[in-house]
Design a protein around this motif. Structure first.
Motif, mmCIF file in Angstrom:
data_model
loop_
_atom_site.group_PDB
_atom_site.id
_atom_site.type_symbol
_atom_site.label_atom_id
_atom_site.label_comp_id
_atom_site.label_asym_id
_atom_site.label_seq_id
_atom_site.Cartn_x
_atom_site.Cartn_y
_atom_site.Cartn_z
ATOM 1 N N TYR A 51 -50.316 -36.807 -29.128
ATOM 2 C CA TYR A 51 -51.734 -36.969 -28.823
ATOM 3 C C TYR A 51 -52.340 -35.669 -28.303
ATOM 4 O O TYR A 51 -53.476 -35.304 -28.666
ATOM 5 N N LEU A 52 -51.602 -34.954 -27.457
ATOM 6 C CA LEU A 52 -52.131 -33.705 -26.908
ATOM 7 C C LEU A 52 -52.333 -32.633 -27.978
ATOM 8 O O LEU A 52 -53.033 -31.643 -27.746
ATOM 9 N N ARG A 53 -51.730 -32.815 -29.128
ATOM 10 C CA ARG A 53 -51.900 -31.863 -30.230
ATOM 11 C C ARG A 53 -53.088 -32.197 -31.121
ATOM 12 O O ARG A 53 -53.418 -31.440 -32.027
ATOM 13 N N PRO A 104 -58.246 -41.772 -22.853
ATOM 14 C CA PRO A 104 -57.222 -40.959 -23.519
ATOM 15 C C PRO A 104 -55.957 -41.768 -23.799
ATOM 16 O O PRO A 104 -55.436 -42.450 -22.919
ATOM 17 N N LEU A 105 -55.504 -41.685 -25.048
ATOM 18 C CA LEU A 105 -54.305 -42.393 -25.494
ATOM 19 C C LEU A 105 -54.405 -43.890 -25.178
ATOM 20 O O LEU A 105 -53.438 -44.545 -24.808
ATOM 21 N N ALA A 106 -55.628 -44.435 -25.352
ATOM 22 C CA ALA A 106 -55.902 -45.857 -25.101
ATOM 23 C C ALA A 106 -55.421 -46.299 -23.716
ATOM 24 O O ALA A 106 -54.937 -47.421 -23.528
ATOM 25 N N ALA A 107 -55.550 -45.396 -22.743
ATOM 26 C CA ALA A 107 -55.200 -45.663 -21.332
ATOM 27 C C ALA A 107 -53.733 -46.017 -21.148
ATOM 28 O O ALA A 107 -53.357 -46.660 -20.164
ATOM 29 N N ALA A 108 -52.875 -45.588 -22.061
ATOM 30 C CA ALA A 108 -51.465 -45.961 -21.988
ATOM 31 C C ALA A 108 -50.828 -45.536 -20.674
ATOM 32 O O ALA A 108 -50.082 -46.300 -20.049
#
Length: 419
Positions: A285-287, A375-379
């Motif tokens: 995700y950070l990429r 971010p990242l669906a709040a994972a």
């Protein structure tokens, strides 16, 4: 140590992968809004004990179809003898099966019954108990919950106050259990109760009972956690009659049966793969453009985050090796011992460190709870709250350290302090 698969294990791994591709129901999809049950074998978006009773017929049918497919192979309880519905697999083959299911992100079935109670009955149960209870677990038709923890007892399990008094061919059970994972979805409970109030030390007066969750006098109340989910409950027993035939082991010797069960609880691979997935998802995700837009931009943040991610990756590999070592002991015919407590302790603390790493990656955006637009669906926001309980689920870190010190390092037990 060489953890490479033997040719036979590699072939079995390929067989499991093909089975999952061909037999996992296409309609049984993950629910992105669902909270996890906090058990190590969780796969995000699934909660099989809950799904099998869902009001959504598509989800309910998918969960049951998956259980039926696994039961055909004996893979709900793969290490059990075939006569009880298992597949007679070796400990290492069972490890490979669970690992591959987790890597494919499909849910395991009948967790606490298959992985905790079943192996315990195989060691301590009577033939009648095995015949009565194991096949239903292995078919995915009966689910179980663990009735150990009590209000006010904390980590001192031996101080439990639920009482069972013998009355003819039954025990009369009175008391309360709390933090019972998925107890509101269970058909049966395995319960520790005090049968000798005068026993010294206290753990010698405890008995292990199998209790029908629908028996008269059993009341179940779900507990809502800080996430808004209800992964556990409190259970009240009021003059519940439990047949003496449903006692596992000897009266007043249930502590030793429970210790067998808890040893099996701490020996799995599920948490390792779950953390691998979380870390891989974070890096991927950070990429992305979206991930970079949410990532912290303060000076030094990127370099610090790279170091943290590298450290978390190394720790996940350590956890994997601990799990492999634990199962290698089982494969050698030994019950899990202090090594399993090392696994539990390291994995619980890693869960919390990984959650903090993911949250630090996004700064203030990591506080967004709603999955849509986070971010990242709040994972990792949700993981941070999941991880709060990690260091006391299945035994607190203090208890695990005591087990490691006394049973693993042979250190003397600490003496009580005098006033």
């Amino acid at each position: 140590m060489n953890w490479d698969d033997t040719p036979e294990q590699a072939a079995f791994r390929d067989e499991v992968r093909a089975f999952v591709r061909e037999r996992f129901p296409a309609s049984y999809r993950p629910d992105g809004e669902a909270e996890q049950s906090l058990e190590p074998e969780d796969v995000r978006g699934y909660n099989w004990p809950v799904d099998r009773m869902s009001d959504d017929p598509v989800r309910r049918d998918g969960a049951r179809a998956w259980a039926a497919a696994l039961a055909e192979r004996g893979w709900i309880a793969p290490h059990w003898p075939r006569e009880y519905g298992g597949a007679g697999l070796s400990a290492m083959e069972e490890f490979v099966l669970q690992e591959e299911m987790m890597r494919a992100r499909v849910p395991t079935v009948n967790g606490i019954g298959a992985f905790l109670l079943g192996p315990t009955l195989l060691v301590h149960g009577t033939e009648r108990q095995k015949a009565a209870h194991l096949p239903g677990i292995a078919r995915g038709e009966v689910t179980w919950a663990q009735g150990f923890s009590e209000p006010g007892s904390g980590s001192d399990l031996a101080s439990l106050r639920t009482r069972a008094v013998r009355d003819g061919d039954a025990y009369v059970l009175n008391g309360q259990k709390v933090w019972t994972s998925l107890g509101q979805y269970a058909d049966w409970l395995f319960v520790l109760a005090r049968t000798d109030a005068e026993a010294v030390p206290k753990h010698r007066g405890i008995t292990f009972l199998l209790v029908d969750a629908r028996a008269p006098g059993v009341t179940v109340r779900p507990i809502t956690d800080l996430r808004g989910a209800a992964p556990f409950c409190e259970i009240f027993f009021e003059d519940v009659r439990v047949p003496a035939a449903d006692r596992v082991g000897e009266e007043n010797r249930g502590w030793y049966v429970a210790m067998t069960a808890l040893g099996f609880e701490r020996a799995g691979i599920g948490a390792t793969v779950k953390y691998e997935h979380a870390l891989a998802d974070l890096v991927s995700y950070l990429r992305t453009d979206e991930g970079r837009a949410f990532a912290r931009t303060d000076p030094g943040a990127a370099a610090s985050l790279r170091r943290e991610i590298a450290l978390r990756y190394a720790e996940v590999r350590v956890l994997y090796n601990l799990a492999r070592y634990t199962v290698s002991r089982q494969a050698a015919g030994e019950e899990p011992g202090y090594e399993a407590s090392v696994n539990q302790l390291f994995g619980a603390e890693l869960h919390q460190r990984l959650a903090r790493t993911g949250a630090r990656a996004f700064g203030g955006s990591a506080a967004r709870w709603r999955r849509d637009g986070a971010p990242l669906a709040a994972a990792f926001t949700h993981m941070r709250l999941d991880a709060v309980a990690s260091t006391f689920l299945g035994g607190t870190t203090e208890i695990q350290r005591n087990v490691i010190a006394t049973r693993g390092l042979n250190l003397p037990r600490p003496r009580p302090r005098t006033p």
